[in-house]
Motif scaffolding. Structure first.
Motif, PDB file in Angstrom:
ATOM      1  N   UNK A  79      15.173   1.630  26.466  1.00  0.00           N
ATOM      2  CA  UNK A  79      15.021   2.054  25.080  1.00  0.00           C
ATOM      3  C   UNK A  79      13.596   2.515  24.813  1.00  0.00           C
ATOM      4  N   UNK A  80      13.474   3.671  24.178  1.00  0.00           N
ATOM      5  CA  UNK A  80      12.192   4.189  23.719  1.00  0.00           C
ATOM      6  C   UNK A  80      12.280   4.378  22.209  1.00  0.00           C
ATOM      7  N   UNK A  81      11.334   3.811  21.458  1.00  0.00           N
ATOM      8  CA  UNK A  81      11.303   3.934  20.006  1.00  0.00           C
ATOM      9  C   UNK A  81      10.034   4.672  19.606  1.00  0.00           C
ATOM     10  N   UNK A  82      10.197   5.798  18.953  1.00  0.00           N
ATOM     11  CA  UNK A  82       9.064   6.563  18.437  1.00  0.00           C
ATOM     12  C   UNK A  82       8.982   6.344  16.929  1.00  0.00           C
ATOM     13  N   UNK A  83       7.854   5.873  16.461  1.00  0.00           N
ATOM     14  CA  UNK A  83       7.702   5.477  15.063  1.00  0.00           C
ATOM     15  C   UNK A  83       7.656   6.660  14.111  1.00  0.00           C
ATOM     16  N   UNK A  84       7.433   7.855  14.605  1.00  0.00           N
ATOM     17  CA  UNK A  84       7.471   9.064  13.799  1.00  0.00           C
ATOM     18  C   UNK A  84       7.641  10.262  14.724  1.00  0.00           C
ATOM     19  N   UNK A  85       8.094  11.378  14.191  1.00  0.00           N
ATOM     20  CA  UNK A  85       8.265  12.563  15.042  1.00  0.00           C
ATOM     21  C   UNK A  85       6.934  13.020  15.610  1.00  0.00           C
ATOM     22  N   UNK A  86       6.924  13.500  16.843  1.00  0.00           N
ATOM     23  CA  UNK A  86       5.684  13.998  17.446  1.00  0.00           C
ATOM     24  C   UNK A  86       5.290  15.340  16.832  1.00  0.00           C
ATOM     25  N   UNK A  87       4.056  15.733  17.067  1.00  0.00           N
ATOM     26  CA  UNK A  87       3.570  16.998  16.519  1.00  0.00           C
ATOM     27  C   UNK A  87       4.032  18.200  17.331  1.00  0.00           C
TER      28      UNK A  87
END
Length: 289
Positions: free
Chosen positions: A19-27
């Motif tokens: 599982x990978x969780x990204x806290x906000x969309x990347x730029x």
């Protein structure tokens, strides 16, 4: 930057990341692909989750477009789901209590059972163990607290949402329409979704009447929504024009009370004077419609 590079080097050497969780969309798209690629390696499956708010949704659409992928959008967990999960965790905690310590608490358990019902005591214990001592409703649509998501359906496709705004106002009144914080058409344009303060649930149940064309009901799952997002869609317009227009002085193309398409030639949304576009000056010639 050096700390980040070290973390990347460390995670790159971990063979099994589920599982990978990204806290906000990347730029940028490459960053998203790079981060998500930490999971599902060597033929294994994995999940990548990205948290975002309404203003960041455009970034995810850019990732979908450029990377050729399609996200599965998941609605915020509702209280029932949170409670079920919390009870499972609390039950595991209770099961892990060593039996040898139970005799030390039986005396106090008996005293509590003499003053309160067993079911109430157990419910309170589960609430405390799980940490859910306060339950707040959140909208399935926007995650806003104390809001309920509703869906409206129509028998035919519409080009703009003012059809649904007018249906709400005609049946539930202008004051109710002013409280609706969000509206967006469904993908097939035969319906829309809205956010309504929870305090209106009983009012809607008592006052709303379905017609042969329009129905209103609580949303249980998020339908596929239209990608078209005019500026200001997340708030109500000022004055009499609410919804997609979001003009401070009213207007907006869904404001039927202002001749549907805004106040012509007054700069309050809708059609504009030529000097509204600049370089017109005080005596600029107006465009006739």
């Amino acid at each position: 930057k050096q700390w980040y590079q070290r973390r990347v080097a460390i995670t790159a050497g971990i063979p099994e990341i589920d599982l990978v969780i990204q806290c906000e969309p990347p730029k940028d798209v490459d960053s998203y692909i790079h981060r998500s690629g930490r999971t599902g390696r060597a033929g294994r499956s994995g999940t990548s989750v990205c948290l975002y708010n309404a203003r960041q949704e455009y970034a995810l659409k850019e990732v979908e477009k450029k990377a050729g992928i399609k996200f599965q959008r998941v609605t915020p967990p509702q209280p029932e789901t949170l409670i079920e999960s919390a009870v499972r965790d609390a039950t595991r905690c209770i099961d892990n209590v060593p039996p040898k310590v139970l005799p030390s608490f039986r005396k106090y358990a008996k005293e509590m059972l003499e003053t309160r019902p067993a079911e109430e005591l157990l419910a309170a214990a589960l609430s405390h163990i799980s940490g859910l001592t306060e339950i707040k409703k959140r909208s399935l649509l926007s995650s806003m607290e104390d809001f309920t998501a509703y869906q409206m359906s129509n028998t035919y496709a519409v080009r703009a949402p003012y059809h649904f705004w007018n249906a709400l106002e005609n049946c539930l009144g202008a004051s109710f329409r002013a409280e609706v914080k969000f509206m967006k058409l469904t993908k097939d344009k035969t319906g829309c979704v809205i956010d309504v303060p929870c305090r209106y649930e009983e009012f809607i149940q008592d006052q709303w009447v379905d017609t042969d064309e329009v129905q209103l009901f609580k949303m249980t799952e998020l339908p596929e929504l239209d990608d078209y997002e005019p500026r200001g869609q997340y708030g109500n317009g000022g004055g009499g024009g609410r919804g997609y227009g979001n003009n401070r002085n009213g207007g907006g193309y869904n404001n039927r009370s202002n001749n549907s398409w805004g106040n012509k030639g007054q700069g309050n949304g809708g059609f504009k004077r030529r000097n509204d576009f600049g370089n017109g000056g005080y005596g600029a010639k107006r465009t006739k419609f």
